[in-house]
Design an enzyme around this catalytic site. Sequence first.
Site, mmCIF file in Angstrom:
data_model
loop_
_atom_site.group_PDB
_atom_site.id
_atom_site.type_symbol
_atom_site.label_atom_id
_atom_site.label_comp_id
_atom_site.label_asym_id
_atom_site.label_seq_id
_atom_site.Cartn_x
_atom_site.Cartn_y
_atom_site.Cartn_z
ATOM 1 N N CYS A 1 44.646 47.202 36.358
ATOM 2 C CA CYS A 1 44.949 45.823 36.754
ATOM 3 C C CYS A 1 44.156 44.847 35.890
ATOM 4 O O CYS A 1 43.126 45.211 35.317
ATOM 5 C CB CYS A 1 44.580 45.643 38.228
ATOM 6 S SG CYS A 1 44.755 43.961 38.846
ATOM 7 N N THR B 1 42.350 42.677 37.122
ATOM 8 C CA THR B 1 41.037 42.653 37.781
ATOM 9 C C THR B 1 40.111 43.705 37.186
ATOM 10 O O THR B 1 38.915 43.461 36.983
ATOM 11 C CB THR B 1 41.197 42.891 39.293
ATOM 12 O OG1 THR B 1 42.064 41.893 39.828
ATOM 13 C CG2 THR B 1 39.857 42.837 40.011
ATOM 14 N N HIS C 1 38.712 42.427 34.052
ATOM 15 C CA HIS C 1 37.597 41.500 34.329
ATOM 16 C C HIS C 1 36.312 42.286 34.601
ATOM 17 O O HIS C 1 35.233 41.931 34.104
ATOM 18 C CB HIS C 1 37.917 40.617 35.542
ATOM 19 C CG HIS C 1 38.893 39.525 35.257
ATOM 20 N ND1 HIS C 1 38.621 38.478 34.410
ATOM 21 C CD2 HIS C 1 40.157 39.309 35.706
ATOM 22 C CE1 HIS C 1 39.661 37.663 34.351
ATOM 23 N NE2 HIS C 1 40.613 38.157 35.127
ATOM 24 N N ILE D 1 48.730 31.739 46.927
ATOM 25 C CA ILE D 1 49.106 33.130 47.213
ATOM 26 C C ILE D 1 47.912 34.032 46.952
ATOM 27 O O ILE D 1 47.306 33.988 45.878
ATOM 28 C CB ILE D 1 50.278 33.596 46.317
ATOM 29 C CG1 ILE D 1 51.471 32.651 46.440
ATOM 30 C CG2 ILE D 1 50.666 35.035 46.654
ATOM 31 C CD1 ILE D 1 52.186 32.698 47.758
#
EC number: 1.1.1.103
Length: 343
Positions: free
Chosen positions: A40, A42, A45, A288
């Site tokens: 992902c 994420t 990151h 969202i």
Amino acid sequence: MKIKALSKLKPEEGIWLTEVEKPEMGHNDLLIRIKKTAICGTDVHIYNWDEWSQKTIPVPMVVGHEYVGEVVGIGQEVRGFEIGDRVSGEGHITCGHCRNCRGGRTHLCRNTTGVGVNRTGAFSEYLVIPAFNAFKIPAGISDDLASIFDPFGNAVHTALSFDLVGEDVLITGAGPIGIMAAAVAKHVGARHVVITDVNEYRLDLAKKMGVTRAVNVMNEKLEDVMSELGMTEGFDVGLEMSGNPSAFNSMLTNMNHGGKISLLGIPPSDMTVDWNQVIFKGLVIKGIYGREMFETWYKMASLIQSGLDLTPIITHHYKIDDFQAGFDMMRSGMSGKVILDWE
């Protein structure tokens, strides 16, 4: 028993293949043998160890939250699952006792923790999660597609927040989630679906997924594309996936009066917004976060079963021992979804 896992071991750039203890399940948990995981944004990151990661991620920790696996252990209080069930799972672990949880709005739990973010993740041979969070994968949906249900759910939640049938939809940000949202919009009956970015690889990928127009905003003006499509009143629905301030402000400029915007991309906290566009156009803006539990999950399965083809978004596969190549590919921006095979 020791098992393989990808962990954030040190507070610096990188992720490491390591050995950890096999997780133990509680009365309400499932033990899942992981088959495939997907990387992902994420996880990138966390790999890069950026400002958000430094504030959020405990070290050391097993990371990852996009996966498909097989149920190999069932807690004694669990009902509705059998050994051998194929499952993915909701990565947001909720408290069950706050107002939103008790009111059935579980995705808005103020006490949410994240698999692979605040607690042990799925980049491992085995994962334990609460059975409440597991989702059975219907027959006919491949392991590859099941492994990306988490980001697909972000796309579905964002796209289906507003009525899309017969509407003109602008999507800013052609990352994998933006592209999947575009595919969903077309599948459910939007008229024109226009996606913008500056990455030609990702825009080409969006074309393969059936968008009306993929626009490189470095080379083309959105106003010219709208004119070419015969649009005279602006976009009805906007899906902001980039977190880019100029993209968001361009969206505001090109929305029709009364338009509706879903915001999934995370902008800088000090982003300047032309609020006159919002107020005088009467725009509706909805933030969202994650997926609706579990309405989004049922919608995901049904969309695929009704013919939505997401296979072009999966562009690269690597064995887990080659995880570094997978992360390098994701970080390059020259990929769709990258899958790591644990079997």
